[in-house]
Motif scaffolding. Structure first.
Motif, PDB file in Angstrom:
ATOM      1  N   THR A 178      17.757  -1.276   4.586  1.00 56.98           N
ATOM      2  CA  THR A 178      17.898  -2.572   5.315  1.00 56.98           C
ATOM      3  C   THR A 178      17.170  -3.441   4.617  1.00 56.98           C
ATOM      4  N   GLY A 179      16.548  -3.048   3.296  1.00 58.18           N
ATOM      5  CA  GLY A 179      15.839  -3.922   2.394  1.00 58.18           C
ATOM      6  C   GLY A 179      14.317  -4.085   2.465  1.00 58.18           C
ATOM      7  N   GLN A 180      13.765  -3.270   3.234  1.00 61.08           N
ATOM      8  CA  GLN A 180      12.384  -2.964   3.827  1.00 61.08           C
ATOM      9  C   GLN A 180      11.668  -2.223   2.559  1.00 61.08           C
ATOM     10  N   ALA A 181      10.703  -2.236   2.094  1.00 59.48           N
ATOM     11  CA  ALA A 181       9.958  -1.453   1.263  1.00 59.48           C
ATOM     12  C   ALA A 181       9.333  -0.277   2.410  1.00 59.48           C
ATOM     13  N   ALA A 182      10.108   0.944   2.075  1.00 60.91           N
ATOM     14  CA  ALA A 182       9.680   2.213   2.979  1.00 60.91           C
ATOM     15  C   ALA A 182       8.140   2.630   2.277  1.00 60.91           C
ATOM     16  N   ARG A 183       7.971   2.487   0.874  1.00 59.49           N
ATOM     17  CA  ARG A 183       6.832   3.131   0.424  1.00 59.49           C
ATOM     18  C   ARG A 183       6.437   2.213  -0.943  1.00 59.49           C
ATOM     19  N   THR A 184       5.107   2.080  -1.226  1.00 64.04           N
ATOM     20  CA  THR A 184       4.909   1.450  -2.476  1.00 64.04           C
ATOM     21  C   THR A 184       3.568   2.256  -2.951  1.00 64.04           C
ATOM     22  N   PHE A 185       3.618   2.118  -4.289  1.00 65.13           N
ATOM     23  CA  PHE A 185       2.490   2.905  -4.955  1.00 65.13           C
ATOM     24  C   PHE A 185       2.295   2.344  -6.253  1.00 65.13           C
ATOM     25  N   THR A 186       1.204   2.533  -6.993  1.00 61.44           N
ATOM     26  CA  THR A 186       0.803   2.051  -8.311  1.00 61.44           C
ATOM     27  C   THR A 186       1.120   3.088  -9.403  1.00 61.44           C
ATOM     28  N   VAL A 187       1.449   2.821 -10.499  1.00 63.89           N
ATOM     29  CA  VAL A 187       1.668   3.898 -11.521  1.00 63.89           C
ATOM     30  C   VAL A 187       1.238   3.539 -12.867  1.00 63.89           C
ATOM     31  N   TRP A 188       1.161   4.526 -13.787  1.00 62.74           N
ATOM     32  CA  TRP A 188       0.651   4.449 -15.074  1.00 62.74           C
ATOM     33  C   TRP A 188       1.840   4.325 -15.967  1.00 62.74           C
ATOM     34  N   VAL A 229       2.056  16.802 -21.925  1.00 60.24           N
ATOM     35  CA  VAL A 229       1.565  17.156 -20.449  1.00 60.24           C
ATOM     36  C   VAL A 229       2.897  17.792 -19.686  1.00 60.24           C
ATOM     37  N   LYS A 230       2.619  18.920 -18.750  1.00 62.29           N
ATOM     38  CA  LYS A 230       3.536  19.443 -18.006  1.00 62.29           C
ATOM     39  C   LYS A 230       3.759  18.484 -17.034  1.00 62.29           C
ATOM     40  N   VAL A 231       4.960  18.055 -16.678  1.00 61.99           N
ATOM     41  CA  VAL A 231       5.345  17.015 -15.808  1.00 61.99           C
ATOM     42  C   VAL A 231       6.602  17.735 -14.857  1.00 61.99           C
ATOM     43  N   SER A 236       7.971  10.018 -13.613  1.00 59.98           N
ATOM     44  CA  SER A 236       7.684  11.665 -13.455  1.00 59.98           C
ATOM     45  C   SER A 236       6.106  11.955 -12.782  1.00 59.98           C
ATOM     46  N   ASN A 237       5.707  12.997 -12.612  1.00 63.94           N
ATOM     47  CA  ASN A 237       4.255  12.995 -12.356  1.00 63.94           C
ATOM     48  C   ASN A 237       3.756  14.349 -13.025  1.00 63.94           C
ATOM     49  N   ALA A 238       2.597  14.447 -13.398  1.00 65.93           N
ATOM     50  CA  ALA A 238       1.971  15.625 -13.927  1.00 65.93           C
ATOM     51  C   ALA A 238       1.799  16.516 -12.772  1.00 65.93           C
ATOM     52  N   LEU A 239       2.234  17.917 -13.356  1.00 67.67           N
ATOM     53  CA  LEU A 239       2.261  19.027 -12.504  1.00 67.67           C
ATOM     54  C   LEU A 239       0.627  19.113 -11.896  1.00 67.67           C
ATOM     55  N   ASP A 240      -0.261  19.039 -12.702  1.00 70.77           N
ATOM     56  CA  ASP A 240      -1.551  18.937 -12.082  1.00 70.77           C
ATOM     57  C   ASP A 240      -2.213  17.590 -11.605  1.00 70.77           C
ATOM     58  N   GLY A 241      -1.355  16.779 -11.301  1.00 69.74           N
ATOM     59  CA  GLY A 241      -2.028  15.500 -10.567  1.00 69.74           C
ATOM     60  C   GLY A 241      -2.713  14.588 -11.401  1.00 69.74           C
ATOM     61  N   SER A 242      -2.671  14.799 -12.799  1.00 70.57           N
ATOM     62  CA  SER A 242      -3.648  13.807 -13.563  1.00 70.57           C
ATOM     63  C   SER A 242      -2.826  12.786 -14.100  1.00 70.57           C
ATOM     64  N   ARG A 256       4.448   7.344 -15.413  1.00 67.25           N
ATOM     65  CA  ARG A 256       3.689   8.574 -14.539  1.00 67.25           C
ATOM     66  C   ARG A 256       3.175   8.058 -13.235  1.00 67.25           C
ATOM     67  N   LEU A 257       3.422   8.877 -12.046  1.00 66.60           N
ATOM     68  CA  LEU A 257       3.243   8.497 -10.681  1.00 66.60           C
ATOM     69  C   LEU A 257       2.255   9.772 -10.351  1.00 66.60           C
ATOM     70  N   HIS A 258       1.469   9.231  -9.228  1.00 65.65           N
ATOM     71  CA  HIS A 258       0.543  10.196  -8.413  1.00 65.65           C
ATOM     72  C   HIS A 258       1.463  11.395  -8.019  1.00 65.65           C
TER      73      HIS A 258
END
Length: 187
Positions: A89-99, A125-127, A144-150, A164-166
């Motif tokens: 529908t064009g609406q942001a369902a989720r938003t977040f910051t990244v590295w 880093v394992k991703v 991608s995201n790091a397996l350990d969340g870092s 990189r994402l959370h």
């Protein structure tokens, strides 16, 4: 003996009393507070600026950039280091910051061309949850995201294209972004 009222009289009396109660409640409700629509659901007007806007909305995170395309897509702002997952529908369902990596994708429209469940990133880093959408000068660009969340370590001159994402955001993007999903990159 007392005279009995016919049943139609009882029904009529009860109906009048119920109607009066509903009218009294409606009058009271008319004088009460009125709900307002949340600002996050407001649509831009035809006179809205064509330049991307990532200014915070009064009620939350930055608004979806206006010049980011239409329909279901992933939007990535290079300058804001932010991703939006946009529904049909064009609406942001989720938003977040990244590295961001050290190599940025050029603004434009792309599609997810490859997905890899897990590997080791170019930073060692394992991703997991890797989705690729373009390459710049031989460097693959993807989320991608790091397996350990870092967060990623400093690149020390290395050319990295991983955005990189959370951990929880990586899982959400992985679920959202199948092969062919549109990716819109904006400044």
């Amino acid at each position: 003996m007392a005279a009995r009222l016919p049943s139609w009289a009882w029904v009529s009396g009860l109906t009048v009393a119920a109607t009066a109660a509903v009218v009294a409640l409606a009058v009271q409700a008319d004088h009460g507070p009125r709900p307002t629509a949340p600002a996050a659901h407001a649509r831009p007007t035809a006179s809205a600026s064509a330049t991307p806007s990532t200014a915070p909305t009064p009620s939350g995170p930055p608004a979806l950039p206006e010049a980011s395309g239409v329909g279901r897509r992933i939007v990535y702002s290079v300058q804001a280091h932010r991703v939006w997952l946009v529904d049909a529908t064009g609406q942001a369902a989720r938003t977040f910051t990244v590295w961001a990596g050290t190599v940025d994708p050029k603004p434009g429209r792309y599609s997810i061309t490859a997905r890899t469940a897990a590997t080791v990133g170019s930073d060692g880093v394992k991703v997991e949850h890797i989705v690729y959408f373009t390459a710049v000068s031989g460097v693959n660009i993807g989320f991608s995201n790091a397996l350990d969340g870092s967060s990623p370590p400093p690149a020390n001159g290395a050319r990295t294209g991983g955005i990189r994402l959370h951990k929880e955001d990586g899982a959400a993007l992985w679920s959202f972004g199948d092969y062919g999903t549109k990716v819109s990159v904006v400044e």
